[in-house]
Scaffold this motif. Structure first.
Motif, short mmCIF file in Angstrom:
data_model
loop_
_atom_site.label_atom_id
_atom_site.label_comp_id
_atom_site.label_asym_id
_atom_site.label_seq_id
_atom_site.Cartn_x
_atom_site.Cartn_y
_atom_site.Cartn_z
N LYS A 145 -26.06 -12.95 -59.50
CA LYS A 145 -25.44 -11.99 -60.41
C LYS A 145 -24.78 -10.88 -59.58
O LYS A 145 -25.38 -10.35 -58.64
CB LYS A 145 -26.49 -11.40 -61.35
N VAL A 146 -23.55 -10.52 -59.95
CA VAL A 146 -22.81 -9.48 -59.24
C VAL A 146 -23.44 -8.12 -59.54
O VAL A 146 -23.58 -7.74 -60.70
CB VAL A 146 -21.33 -9.47 -59.65
N LYS A 147 -23.81 -7.39 -58.50
CA LYS A 147 -24.43 -6.08 -58.67
C LYS A 147 -23.52 -4.92 -58.25
O LYS A 147 -23.59 -3.85 -58.82
CB LYS A 147 -25.74 -6.00 -57.87
N ASN A 148 -22.66 -5.17 -57.25
CA ASN A 148 -21.80 -4.07 -56.81
C ASN A 148 -20.71 -4.61 -55.88
O ASN A 148 -20.87 -5.65 -55.27
CB ASN A 148 -22.62 -3.01 -56.06
N ILE A 149 -19.59 -3.86 -55.80
CA ILE A 149 -18.53 -4.14 -54.84
C ILE A 149 -18.29 -2.87 -54.04
O ILE A 149 -17.92 -1.84 -54.60
CB ILE A 149 -17.23 -4.59 -55.53
N GLU A 150 -18.51 -2.95 -52.73
CA GLU A 150 -18.26 -1.82 -51.84
C GLU A 150 -16.95 -2.07 -51.09
O GLU A 150 -16.28 -3.08 -51.30
CB GLU A 150 -19.42 -1.63 -50.87
N PHE A 151 -16.60 -1.15 -50.18
CA PHE A 151 -15.36 -1.32 -49.43
C PHE A 151 -15.39 -2.56 -48.54
O PHE A 151 -14.36 -3.19 -48.33
CB PHE A 151 -15.10 -0.09 -48.54
N ARG A 152 -16.59 -2.92 -48.03
CA ARG A 152 -16.65 -4.01 -47.06
C ARG A 152 -17.35 -5.26 -47.59
O ARG A 152 -17.16 -6.34 -47.05
CB ARG A 152 -17.38 -3.54 -45.79
N TYR A 153 -18.18 -5.15 -48.61
CA TYR A 153 -18.95 -6.31 -49.05
C TYR A 153 -19.14 -6.30 -50.56
O TYR A 153 -18.97 -5.29 -51.23
CB TYR A 153 -20.32 -6.34 -48.35
#
Length: 301
Positions: A145-153
């Protein structure tokens, strides 16, 4: 020689004295710069928080909001630091930093190519991506399940409790399977019946049981169906496809699948269908003419 040493020490002392006076003169500017940085960082944080509230009312996309808020904070912080350097009389340092940053871009680009690639991929994913938060996806060999999108990952949480951080460049390059974006998920399983059983009757019975199981969904675009899949060695294998209406893939969906399989098995046995086990062939070799075996009688009988 003594005169040379004396002249050198005088020049050194004069240089130290001059630098010390320059430092004393710059102290008010340095203190003011520190104050500007402190206040500026605080203001940047507050502006970022206000921006987050304002953007949240304009869009329901938390990933986009998170990206824009971080970008605003970084830009404001950089502007504050550069302004503080100028106030402190260190404008040459500020200019040098910008010049060095521009000159070293190519070198850093080669040295940290993967970091830059992931950063750009993160920007792309923030504006155009195949999933949202809390959707179930498969990226490469990772299913979760997608939890977060950061700048690098991109952070995924698997259903066995692991947190996986996937480089954004991999998310861009690899196929992404989104299982819950449209709110429907299809399960399938195989059940084997005996060759002497009526295949059409078994298919009709299975489909009726599946459709009546609580939690199973069906409409014209998402039909449940059963068909003969293979003629195996010992069984005729029927493949069952059925749909669930859910945005949440997890324990709930798996429990419904287990309920469907249990109901199908119970109904087939109740209606007299056979569910054969594997049949093994035993061969005799050489001079062996019989198969030795011993039957253990259950003492309770």
């Amino acid at each position: 020689m003594n005169q040379y040493l004396k002249d050198s020490s005088d020049r050194l002392f004069a240089s130290i004295q001059e630098n010390w006076h320059n430092f004393i003169e710059q102290i008010p500017g340095i203190l003011l710069a520190i104050l500007i940085v402190s206040i500026g960082m605080f203001v940047a944080q507050k502006i970022a928080q206000l921006s987050k509230k304002g953007l949240s009312t304009k869009t329901d996309d938390p990933i986009m909001v998170n990206f824009l808020v971080k970008a605003i904070k970084i830009i404001l912080s950089t502007m504050v630091i550069m302004y503080a350097l100028n106030i402190a009389g260190l404008d040459t340092i500020a200019t040098g930093v910008l010049t060095a940053a521009g000159a070293s871009t190519v070198i850093i680009g080669f040295a940290f190519r993967d970091i830059g690639e992931n950063f750009i991929a993160g920007i792309i994913l923030s504006f155009n991506r195949p999933f949202n938060l809390d959707e179930t996806v498969s990226i490469g060999d990772v299913f979760g399940k997608v939890k977060n999108i950061e700048f690098r990952y991109t952070k995924l949480s698997t259903f066995d409790g692991r947190d996986v951080y996937i480089p954004n460049s991999d998310v861009i390059k690899k196929p992404v399977f989104n299982y819950t974006q449209d709110g429907f998920f299809r399960f399938d399983f195989i059940v084997g019946i005996a060759y002497e059983d009526d295949i059409l009757a078994a298919e009709k019975l299975i489909l009726d049981v599946v459709n009546k199981t609580e939690g199973v969904f069906q409409d014209q675009q998402h039909p449940n169906f059963v068909f003969t899949d293979t003629l195996a060695t010992n069984t005729v294998n029927l493949k069952v496809h059925f749909w669930l209406e859910t945005f949440e893939y997890g324990m709930h969906a798996l429990l419904i699948k287990g309920r469907v399989i249990t109901n199908v098995k119970t109904a087939l046995l109740r209606e007299g269908f056979n569910l054969p086990a594997d049949i093994r062939e035993i061969k005799l070799y050489g001079t062996q003419t019989e198969i030795p075996f011993r039957l253990n009688k259950n003492e309770s009988n």
